[in-house]
Design a protein around this motif. Structure first.
Motif, PDB file in Angstrom:
ATOM      1  N   ARG A 171       0.828  -1.201   0.000  1.00  0.00           N
ATOM      2  CA  ARG A 171       0.000   0.000   0.000  1.00  0.00           C
ATOM      3  C   ARG A 171       0.863   1.252   0.000  1.00  0.00           C
ATOM      4  N   GLY A 172       1.987   1.202   0.685  1.00  0.00           N
ATOM      5  CA  GLY A 172       2.887   2.352   0.708  1.00  0.00           C
ATOM      6  C   GLY A 172       3.497   2.643  -0.644  1.00  0.00           C
ATOM      7  N   GLY A 173       3.554   1.625  -1.518  1.00  0.00           N
ATOM      8  CA  GLY A 173       4.145   1.823  -2.832  1.00  0.00           C
ATOM      9  C   GLY A 173       3.131   1.963  -3.945  1.00  0.00           C
ATOM     10  N   ARG A 174       1.821   1.907  -3.609  1.00  0.00           N
ATOM     11  CA  ARG A 174       0.804   2.020  -4.640  1.00  0.00           C
ATOM     12  C   ARG A 174       0.296   3.446  -4.747  1.00  0.00           C
ATOM     13  N   ALA A 175      -0.296   3.751  -5.888  1.00  0.00           N
ATOM     14  CA  ALA A 175      -0.832   5.087  -6.113  1.00  0.00           C
ATOM     15  C   ALA A 175      -2.001   5.334  -5.167  1.00  0.00           C
ATOM     16  N   ASP A 176      -2.071   6.549  -4.642  1.00  0.00           N
ATOM     17  CA  ASP A 176      -3.169   6.897  -3.744  1.00  0.00           C
ATOM     18  C   ASP A 176      -4.514   6.742  -4.442  1.00  0.00           C
ATOM     19  N   ALA A 177      -4.524   6.959  -5.769  1.00  0.00           N
ATOM     20  CA  ALA A 177      -5.775   6.874  -6.518  1.00  0.00           C
ATOM     21  C   ALA A 177      -6.360   5.468  -6.453  1.00  0.00           C
ATOM     22  N   THR A 178      -5.507   4.451  -6.442  1.00  0.00           N
ATOM     23  CA  THR A 178      -5.990   3.075  -6.377  1.00  0.00           C
ATOM     24  C   THR A 178      -6.684   2.811  -5.054  1.00  0.00           C
ATOM     25  N   ALA A 179      -6.046   3.213  -3.957  1.00  0.00           N
ATOM     26  CA  ALA A 179      -6.641   3.016  -2.641  1.00  0.00           C
ATOM     27  C   ALA A 179      -7.934   3.815  -2.504  1.00  0.00           C
ATOM     28  N   GLU A 184     -13.979   4.038  -2.357  1.00  0.00           N
ATOM     29  CA  GLU A 184     -15.227   4.491  -2.968  1.00  0.00           C
ATOM     30  C   GLU A 184     -16.156   3.318  -3.248  1.00  0.00           C
ATOM     31  N   VAL A 185     -15.584   2.235  -3.755  1.00  0.00           N
ATOM     32  CA  VAL A 185     -16.396   1.058  -4.083  1.00  0.00           C
ATOM     33  C   VAL A 185     -17.013   0.460  -2.825  1.00  0.00           C
ATOM     34  N   VAL A 186     -16.201   0.296  -1.776  1.00  0.00           N
ATOM     35  CA  VAL A 186     -16.710  -0.301  -0.530  1.00  0.00           C
ATOM     36  C   VAL A 186     -17.733   0.624   0.130  1.00  0.00           C
ATOM     37  N   THR A 187     -17.466   1.930   0.138  1.00  0.00           N
ATOM     38  CA  THR A 187     -18.410   2.892   0.714  1.00  0.00           C
ATOM     39  C   THR A 187     -19.738   2.851  -0.024  1.00  0.00           C
ATOM     40  N   ALA A 188     -19.678   2.808  -1.351  1.00  0.00           N
ATOM     41  CA  ALA A 188     -20.899   2.738  -2.154  1.00  0.00           C
ATOM     42  C   ALA A 188     -21.640   1.423  -1.904  1.00  0.00           C
ATOM     43  N   LEU A 204     -22.054  -3.168  -8.351  1.00  0.00           N
ATOM     44  CA  LEU A 204     -20.812  -3.105  -7.577  1.00  0.00           C
ATOM     45  C   LEU A 204     -20.181  -4.468  -7.329  1.00  0.00           C
ATOM     46  N   LEU A 205     -20.918  -5.536  -7.653  1.00  0.00           N
ATOM     47  CA  LEU A 205     -20.421  -6.888  -7.428  1.00  0.00           C
ATOM     48  C   LEU A 205     -19.935  -7.524  -8.717  1.00  0.00           C
ATOM     49  N   ASP A 206     -18.825  -8.222  -8.631  1.00  0.00           N
ATOM     50  CA  ASP A 206     -18.329  -8.990  -9.766  1.00  0.00           C
ATOM     51  C   ASP A 206     -19.254 -10.185 -10.010  1.00  0.00           C
ATOM     52  N   THR A 207     -19.302 -10.652 -11.250  1.00  0.00           N
ATOM     53  CA  THR A 207     -20.181 -11.779 -11.591  1.00  0.00           C
ATOM     54  C   THR A 207     -19.916 -12.989 -10.702  1.00  0.00           C
ATOM     55  N   GLY A 208     -18.643 -13.278 -10.456  1.00  0.00           N
ATOM     56  CA  GLY A 208     -18.289 -14.439  -9.640  1.00  0.00           C
ATOM     57  C   GLY A 208     -18.011 -14.107  -8.192  1.00  0.00           C
ATOM     58  N   ALA A 209     -18.580 -13.027  -7.693  1.00  0.00           N
ATOM     59  CA  ALA A 209     -18.316 -12.605  -6.307  1.00  0.00           C
ATOM     60  C   ALA A 209     -18.703 -13.700  -5.321  1.00  0.00           C
ATOM     61  N   VAL A 210     -17.968 -13.737  -4.207  1.00  0.00           N
ATOM     62  CA  VAL A 210     -18.205 -14.764  -3.195  1.00  0.00           C
ATOM     63  C   VAL A 210     -18.123 -14.160  -1.802  1.00  0.00           C
ATOM     64  N   LEU A 211     -18.982 -14.623  -0.907  1.00  0.00           N
ATOM     65  CA  LEU A 211     -18.905 -14.288   0.507  1.00  0.00           C
ATOM     66  C   LEU A 211     -18.484 -15.547   1.250  1.00  0.00           C
ATOM     67  N   VAL A 270     -11.415  -5.970  -3.677  1.00  0.00           N
ATOM     68  CA  VAL A 270     -11.928  -5.208  -4.819  1.00  0.00           C
ATOM     69  C   VAL A 270     -10.953  -5.329  -5.982  1.00  0.00           C
ATOM     70  N   ARG A 271     -11.483  -5.626  -7.142  1.00  0.00           N
ATOM     71  CA  ARG A 271     -10.639  -5.703  -8.327  1.00  0.00           C
ATOM     72  C   ARG A 271     -11.381  -5.087  -9.507  1.00  0.00           C
ATOM     73  N   ASP A 272     -10.700  -4.197 -10.217  1.00  0.00           N
ATOM     74  CA  ASP A 272     -11.272  -3.530 -11.399  1.00  0.00           C
ATOM     75  C   ASP A 272     -12.599  -2.848 -11.079  1.00  0.00           C
ATOM     76  N   GLY A 273     -12.660  -2.232  -9.894  1.00  0.00           N
ATOM     77  CA  GLY A 273     -13.823  -1.443  -9.547  1.00  0.00           C
ATOM     78  C   GLY A 273     -15.026  -2.228  -9.065  1.00  0.00           C
ATOM     79  N   ARG A 274     -14.864  -3.530  -8.823  1.00  0.00           N
ATOM     80  CA  ARG A 274     -15.984  -4.346  -8.350  1.00  0.00           C
ATOM     81  C   ARG A 274     -15.538  -5.232  -7.184  1.00  0.00           C
ATOM     82  N   VAL A 275     -16.477  -5.552  -6.326  1.00  0.00           N
ATOM     83  CA  VAL A 275     -16.210  -6.428  -5.191  1.00  0.00           C
ATOM     84  C   VAL A 275     -16.175  -7.872  -5.684  1.00  0.00           C
ATOM     85  N   VAL A 276     -15.058  -8.551  -5.453  1.00  0.00           N
ATOM     86  CA  VAL A 276     -14.942  -9.949  -5.885  1.00  0.00           C
ATOM     87  C   VAL A 276     -15.054 -10.918  -4.711  1.00  0.00           C
TER      88      VAL A 276
END
Length: 298
Positions: A171-179, A184-188, A204-211, A270-276
Motif C-alpha cells: 500500500r505504501g508503494g501504490r498510487a493513492d488513486a488506487t486506494a 469508494e467502491v466499498v463505501t458505495a 458493484l459486485l463482480d459476476t463471480g463474487a463470493v462471501l 476489490v478488483r477492477d472497480g468491483r467487489v470480488v
C-alpha cells in the motif's frame, strides 16, 4: 479420468494459472516454467476425488511458485524476462508449456506486465516469499486464507498476518488513486446495502463474487458461503445498517461492534472497480491480529 481429458481441463485453466504464477514471480519466463511444472505434477497425480479443479490447480501452481521464490535466495537475482533468466530451459511440451501454448509471446508479456504494473512488481520484490504468495493469492485472486495456509505451512491466522504485513508495504508503494477508488467502491456498497438498493449492489459486485465466513462468524448464524452476484446482492440488500466503514490492515472494509468491541470484520477484496470477495472474520485470535483504523475523510 484419462490424461487427454485431464489435459483439456488443465488447458481451460492455463491462462488463470499463468496469471497467478506471473504475479507471484514477476517473470513471464518463470511463470511459463511454473505452469509447466504444475502440469507435470497434475499429470502424475491425476484428479480423482478433486471437487474444485480450479482451486486445486491454483494451490499447486502457488506451491511451485513459492518453491521457485525460495530458490532465488541461493542464486543471483535476474531482472524480469532478462535473456538468460532462470527458467529458460527445455521442457517437454504439454498443457501450460511454452512449446504447446506460447504464453511467452512478447506481445502477451507486454500486456500482462501493463496489467500488473512494474511499480507493483518492484514492491513485491521486497517481500518475503511467504508474504508475497499470501498477498498475491488473497488480494489479487481472492483465495481464502484457509486454502493459502497449507501452501506456506502456516495457520490461517498466520497466513492472514503475512498478507496484512505485505499489504501495508504494498500500500505504501501504490498510487493513492488506487486506494481511494477501492474505498469508494466499498463505501458505495455499504450505502447500497443499508438502503436496500438491489440494483446498485449488482453493479458493484463482480459476476463471480463470493462471501465466505470463518467458523466463528458462521456460529453467529450467518451463511458459511454465498456465491454469485445475484445471491450476494439479495443477501446484502438492507443488511449493513450496523456495519461501520473501517480500514482493515489499510484496506477499505467494514466492522460490526458491540459496546465498542469489534465482533465481526468484513474484509473486502476489490478488483477492477468491483467487489470480488467479502470475508467475514470473527475468530478472536484473528481479530486481535487485524489492524483497524478510520478511513480518511474525503
Amino acid at each position: 479420468m484419462g490424461e487427454e481429458s485431464l489435459a483439456a481441463r488443465f488447458e481451460e485453466h492455463r491462462a488463470h494459472l499463468h496469471a497467478v504464477a506471473y504475479r507471484v514471480l514477476g517473470s513471464n519466463a518463470e511463470a511459463d516454467d511454473a505452469v509447466q511444472e504444475a502440469w507435470l505434477r497434475v499429470s502424475r497425480a491425476g484428479d480423482d476425488g478433486v471437487a474444485n479443479l480450479g482451486g486445486w490447480l491454483t494451490t499447486i501452481v502457488g506451491r511451485v511458485a513459492l518453491n521457485m521464490l525460495r530458490a532465488r535466495t541461493t542464486r543471483r537475482e535476474v531482472p524480469w524476462d532478462e535473456p538468460g533468466a532462470a527458467g529458460e530451459h527445455d521442457a517437454p511440451a504439454g498443457p501450460g508449456s511454452p512449446a504447446a501454448d506460447a504464453p511467452g509471446d512478447p506481445a502477451d508479456a507486454a500486456v500482462l506486465s501493463d496489467s500488473v504494473g512494474i511499480a507493483l512488481l518492484v514492491v513485491l520484490e521486497t517481500l518475503s516469499p511467504a508474504e508475497r504468495l499470501a498477498f498475491v493469492l488473497h488480494d489479487m485472486f481472492a483465495v481464502p486464507f484457509d486454502e493459502i495456509a497449507p501452501i506456506i505451512d502456516r495457520t490461517p491466522a498466520a497466513a492472514r498476518q503475512l498478507a496484512s504485513r505485505a499489504r501495508r508495504r504494498v500500500r505504501g508503494g501504490r498510487a493513492d488513486a488506487t486506494a481511494a477508488r477501492e474505498r469508494e467502491v466499498v463505501t458505495a456498497f455499504l450505502a447500497a446495502s443499508r438502503e436496500g438498493d438491489f440494483a446498485a449492489l449488482l453493479t458493484l459486485l463482480d459476476t463471480g463474487a463470493v462471501l465466505r465466513a470463518d467458523s466463528a462468524a458462521a456460529e453467529m448464524g450467518g451463511p458459511v458461503r454465498i456465491e454469485g452476484r445475484e445471491a450476494l446482492a439479495a443477501f446484502w440488500s438492507g443488511r449493513a445498517k450496523a456495519v461501520l466503514p473501517v480500514l482493515v490492515d489499510g484496506v477499505a472494509g467494514g466492522m460490526w461492534q458491540l459496546q465498542g468491541v469489534p465482533q465481526v470484520v468484513f474484509d473486502f477484496t476489490v478488483r477492477d472497480g468491483r467487489v470480488v470477495a467479502i470475508d467475514l472474520v470473527a475468530d478472536p485470535a484473528v481479530l486481535a491480529s487485524v489492524e483497524l483504523s478510520k478511513p480518511p475523510r474525503h
